[in-house]
Write a protein that holds these residues in place. Structure first.
Motif, PDB file in Angstrom:
ATOM      1  N   PRO A  99       0.799  -1.222   0.000  1.00  0.00           N
ATOM      2  CA  PRO A  99       0.000   0.000   0.000  1.00  0.00           C
ATOM      3  C   PRO A  99       0.835   1.278   0.000  1.00  0.00           C
ATOM      4  O   PRO A  99       0.735   2.116   0.898  1.00  0.00           O
ATOM      5  CB  PRO A  99      -0.828  -0.130   1.280  1.00  0.00           C
ATOM      6  N   LYS A 100       1.675   1.427  -1.004  1.00  0.00           N
ATOM      7  CA  LYS A 100       2.521   2.622  -1.100  1.00  0.00           C
ATOM      8  C   LYS A 100       2.833   2.884  -2.568  1.00  0.00           C
ATOM      9  O   LYS A 100       2.760   1.984  -3.407  1.00  0.00           O
ATOM     10  CB  LYS A 100       3.813   2.424  -0.315  1.00  0.00           C
ATOM     11  N   PRO A 101       3.199   4.122  -2.870  1.00  0.00           N
ATOM     12  CA  PRO A 101       3.550   4.419  -4.259  1.00  0.00           C
ATOM     13  C   PRO A 101       4.868   3.758  -4.660  1.00  0.00           C
ATOM     14  O   PRO A 101       5.698   3.439  -3.824  1.00  0.00           O
ATOM     15  CB  PRO A 101       3.683   5.943  -4.293  1.00  0.00           C
ATOM     16  N   THR A 102       5.022   3.576  -5.946  1.00  0.00           N
ATOM     17  CA  THR A 102       6.254   3.070  -6.537  1.00  0.00           C
ATOM     18  C   THR A 102       6.461   3.835  -7.838  1.00  0.00           C
ATOM     19  O   THR A 102       5.575   4.574  -8.268  1.00  0.00           O
ATOM     20  CB  THR A 102       6.183   1.543  -6.756  1.00  0.00           C
ATOM     21  N   ASN A 103       7.600   3.665  -8.476  1.00  0.00           N
ATOM     22  CA  ASN A 103       7.858   4.436  -9.689  1.00  0.00           C
ATOM     23  C   ASN A 103       7.148   3.869 -10.918  1.00  0.00           C
ATOM     24  O   ASN A 103       6.557   4.605 -11.696  1.00  0.00           O
ATOM     25  CB  ASN A 103       9.356   4.597  -9.946  1.00  0.00           C
ATOM     26  N   VAL A 104       7.229   2.553 -11.102  1.00  0.00           N
ATOM     27  CA  VAL A 104       6.641   1.944 -12.296  1.00  0.00           C
ATOM     28  C   VAL A 104       6.122   0.543 -11.956  1.00  0.00           C
ATOM     29  O   VAL A 104       6.707  -0.154 -11.134  1.00  0.00           O
ATOM     30  CB  VAL A 104       7.673   1.897 -13.460  1.00  0.00           C
ATOM     31  N   LEU A 105       5.016   0.196 -12.560  1.00  0.00           N
ATOM     32  CA  LEU A 105       4.440  -1.141 -12.450  1.00  0.00           C
ATOM     33  C   LEU A 105       4.204  -1.673 -13.853  1.00  0.00           C
ATOM     34  O   LEU A 105       3.983  -0.891 -14.777  1.00  0.00           O
ATOM     35  CB  LEU A 105       3.099  -1.110 -11.712  1.00  0.00           C
ATOM     36  N   SER A 106       4.232  -2.987 -13.989  1.00  0.00           N
ATOM     37  CA  SER A 106       3.950  -3.569 -15.303  1.00  0.00           C
ATOM     38  C   SER A 106       3.143  -4.849 -15.146  1.00  0.00           C
ATOM     39  O   SER A 106       3.299  -5.570 -14.164  1.00  0.00           O
ATOM     40  CB  SER A 106       5.250  -3.837 -16.065  1.00  0.00           C
ATOM     41  N   TRP A 107       2.301  -5.088 -16.149  1.00  0.00           N
ATOM     42  CA  TRP A 107       1.456  -6.272 -16.186  1.00  0.00           C
ATOM     43  C   TRP A 107       1.593  -6.918 -17.558  1.00  0.00           C
ATOM     44  O   TRP A 107       0.963  -6.487 -18.521  1.00  0.00           O
ATOM     45  CB  TRP A 107      -0.014  -5.900 -15.950  1.00  0.00           C
ATOM     46  N   PRO A 108       2.436  -7.953 -17.672  1.00  0.00           N
ATOM     47  CA  PRO A 108       2.594  -8.628 -18.965  1.00  0.00           C
ATOM     48  C   PRO A 108       1.312  -9.347 -19.375  1.00  0.00           C
ATOM     49  O   PRO A 108       0.577  -9.846 -18.519  1.00  0.00           O
ATOM     50  CB  PRO A 108       3.711  -9.631 -18.735  1.00  0.00           C
ATOM     51  N   SER A 109       1.085  -9.399 -20.664  1.00  0.00           N
ATOM     52  CA  SER A 109      -0.101 -10.094 -21.179  1.00  0.00           C
ATOM     53  C   SER A 109       0.063 -11.611 -21.094  1.00  0.00           C
ATOM     54  O   SER A 109      -0.924 -12.334 -21.049  1.00  0.00           O
ATOM     55  CB  SER A 109      -0.379  -9.683 -22.627  1.00  0.00           C
ATOM     56  N   ASP A 110       1.307 -12.080 -21.095  1.00  0.00           N
ATOM     57  CA  ASP A 110       1.601 -13.513 -20.996  1.00  0.00           C
ATOM     58  C   ASP A 110       2.800 -13.717 -20.092  1.00  0.00           C
ATOM     59  O   ASP A 110       3.660 -12.837 -19.967  1.00  0.00           O
ATOM     60  CB  ASP A 110       1.951 -14.109 -22.372  1.00  0.00           C
ATOM     61  N   GLU A 111       2.894 -14.902 -19.527  1.00  0.00           N
ATOM     62  CA  GLU A 111       4.062 -15.266 -18.726  1.00  0.00           C
ATOM     63  C   GLU A 111       5.189 -15.656 -19.681  1.00  0.00           C
ATOM     64  O   GLU A 111       5.039 -16.578 -20.479  1.00  0.00           O
ATOM     65  CB  GLU A 111       3.722 -16.431 -17.796  1.00  0.00           C
ATOM     66  N   ARG A 112       6.302 -14.943 -19.604  1.00  0.00           N
ATOM     67  CA  ARG A 112       7.423 -15.202 -20.502  1.00  0.00           C
ATOM     68  C   ARG A 112       8.733 -15.453 -19.756  1.00  0.00           C
ATOM     69  O   ARG A 112       9.771 -15.635 -20.382  1.00  0.00           O
ATOM     70  CB  ARG A 112       7.612 -14.013 -21.445  1.00  0.00           C
ATOM     71  N   ALA A 113       8.707 -15.415 -18.436  1.00  0.00           N
ATOM     72  CA  ALA A 113       9.934 -15.498 -17.644  1.00  0.00           C
ATOM     73  C   ALA A 113      10.702 -16.784 -17.917  1.00  0.00           C
ATOM     74  O   ALA A 113      10.119 -17.830 -18.184  1.00  0.00           O
ATOM     75  CB  ALA A 113       9.605 -15.400 -16.162  1.00  0.00           C
ATOM     76  N   ALA A 114      12.009 -16.686 -17.823  1.00  0.00           N
ATOM     77  CA  ALA A 114      12.881 -17.850 -17.981  1.00  0.00           C
ATOM     78  C   ALA A 114      12.775 -18.732 -16.740  1.00  0.00           C
ATOM     79  O   ALA A 114      12.682 -18.237 -15.621  1.00  0.00           O
ATOM     80  CB  ALA A 114      14.324 -17.402 -18.183  1.00  0.00           C
ATOM     81  N   ALA A 115      12.804 -20.021 -16.940  1.00  0.00           N
ATOM     82  CA  ALA A 115      12.734 -20.958 -15.817  1.00  0.00           C
ATOM     83  C   ALA A 115      14.041 -20.970 -15.026  1.00  0.00           C
ATOM     84  O   ALA A 115      14.037 -21.177 -13.822  1.00  0.00           O
ATOM     85  CB  ALA A 115      12.410 -22.359 -16.326  1.00  0.00           C
ATOM     86  N   ILE A 116      15.148 -20.728 -15.708  1.00  0.00           N
ATOM     87  CA  ILE A 116      16.467 -20.796 -15.079  1.00  0.00           C
ATOM     88  C   ILE A 116      17.006 -19.384 -14.889  1.00  0.00           C
ATOM     89  O   ILE A 116      16.997 -18.568 -15.822  1.00  0.00           O
ATOM     90  CB  ILE A 116      17.434 -21.652 -15.924  1.00  0.00           C
ATOM     91  N   ASP A 117      17.475 -19.100 -13.682  1.00  0.00           N
ATOM     92  CA  ASP A 117      18.022 -17.794 -13.320  1.00  0.00           C
ATOM     93  C   ASP A 117      19.120 -17.374 -14.296  1.00  0.00           C
ATOM     94  O   ASP A 117      20.092 -18.093 -14.492  1.00  0.00           O
ATOM     95  CB  ASP A 117      18.578 -17.881 -11.898  1.00  0.00           C
ATOM     96  N   GLY A 118      18.929 -16.211 -14.917  1.00  0.00           N
ATOM     97  CA  GLY A 118      19.929 -15.647 -15.812  1.00  0.00           C
ATOM     98  C   GLY A 118      19.754 -15.985 -17.276  1.00  0.00           C
ATOM     99  O   GLY A 118      20.492 -15.478 -18.122  1.00  0.00           O
ATOM    100  N   GLU A 119      18.789 -16.831 -17.608  1.00  0.00           N
ATOM    101  CA  GLU A 119      18.549 -17.150 -19.018  1.00  0.00           C
ATOM    102  C   GLU A 119      17.560 -16.171 -19.626  1.00  0.00           C
ATOM    103  O   GLU A 119      16.779 -15.521 -18.927  1.00  0.00           O
ATOM    104  CB  GLU A 119      18.034 -18.582 -19.164  1.00  0.00           C
ATOM    105  N   MET A 120      17.575 -16.090 -20.951  1.00  0.00           N
ATOM    106  CA  MET A 120      16.665 -15.190 -21.669  1.00  0.00           C
ATOM    107  C   MET A 120      15.231 -15.707 -21.571  1.00  0.00           C
ATOM    108  O   MET A 120      15.003 -16.915 -21.701  1.00  0.00           O
ATOM    109  CB  MET A 120      17.068 -15.086 -23.143  1.00  0.00           C
ATOM    110  N   PRO A 121      14.283 -14.799 -21.355  1.00  0.00           N
ATOM    111  CA  PRO A 121      12.871 -15.193 -21.363  1.00  0.00           C
ATOM    112  C   PRO A 121      12.419 -15.605 -22.762  1.00  0.00           C
ATOM    113  O   PRO A 121      13.111 -15.351 -23.757  1.00  0.00           O
ATOM    114  CB  PRO A 121      12.131 -13.926 -20.937  1.00  0.00           C
TER     115      PRO A 121
END
Length: 166
Positions: free
Chosen positions: A60-82
């Motif tokens: 419950p506080k302000p932040t600079n920027v928020l984002s909501w991706p339309s799809d989950e694209r994150a990489a499964a392995i830390d440091g790999e490209m999504p």
């Protein structure tokens, strides 16, 4: 890139041009054809982003920027490209909200121009829409490196180094 900006806080002025620069640069760096994708940007104030931050992240506080991706694209392995988005019938990458008050304060505290800081945050938000994150160490290193590279091509100094180069 089609960027649809909704300006709720008139202090943002013409954020459309900055949003276009930031989103195009991020997609170009990743080898994506920007003309086929869409992003929505909400240019708001701290009060509005605090409501969004509480509703979506439980903070419950302000932040600079928020984002909501339309799809989950994150990489499964830390440091790999999504996973890269594929052009298709729905080319919406997602939504970004950016808060004027927090951005103004952060830019002043860091000795940056509001324009440079806004572009940085919009590049940051765009990378989030593309599956990049900074929760895990190697993911953070990858994302920060991309941000620094993208901003450098736009003539904006590395946002993660102070004035002494540290």
């Amino acid at each position: 890139m089609t960027v649809d900006c909704v300006v709720e806080d008139p202090r943002w002025g013409d954020i459309n041009a900055l949003a276009q620069i930031a989103t195009d640069a991020a997609l170009e760096r990743l080898g994506l054809e920007s003309s086929v994708f869409e992003i929505s940007v909400l240019a708001c104030d701290d009060a509005r982003i605090a409501v969004l931050n509480e509703g979506f992240r439980g903070k419950p506080k302000p932040t600079n920027v928020l984002s909501w991706p339309s799809d989950e694209r994150a990489a499964a392995i830390d440091g790999e490209m999504p996973l890269a988005p594929r052009p298709g019938p729905d080319n919406e990458l997602g939504d970004i909200a950016i808060a004027f008050d927090t951005c103004t304060r952060e830019a002043a505290e860091a000795g940056k121009t509001m324009q440079d800081h806004t572009i940085h945050l919009l590049v940051h938000g765009t990378l989030h829409l593309l599956g990049f994150d900074h929760e895990r160490d190697r993911d953070a290193t990858l994302m920060e490196g991309l941000e620094t590279e993208i901003l450098g091509k736009l003539g904006i100094p590395d946002p993660y180094r102070d004035e002494t180069g540290q």
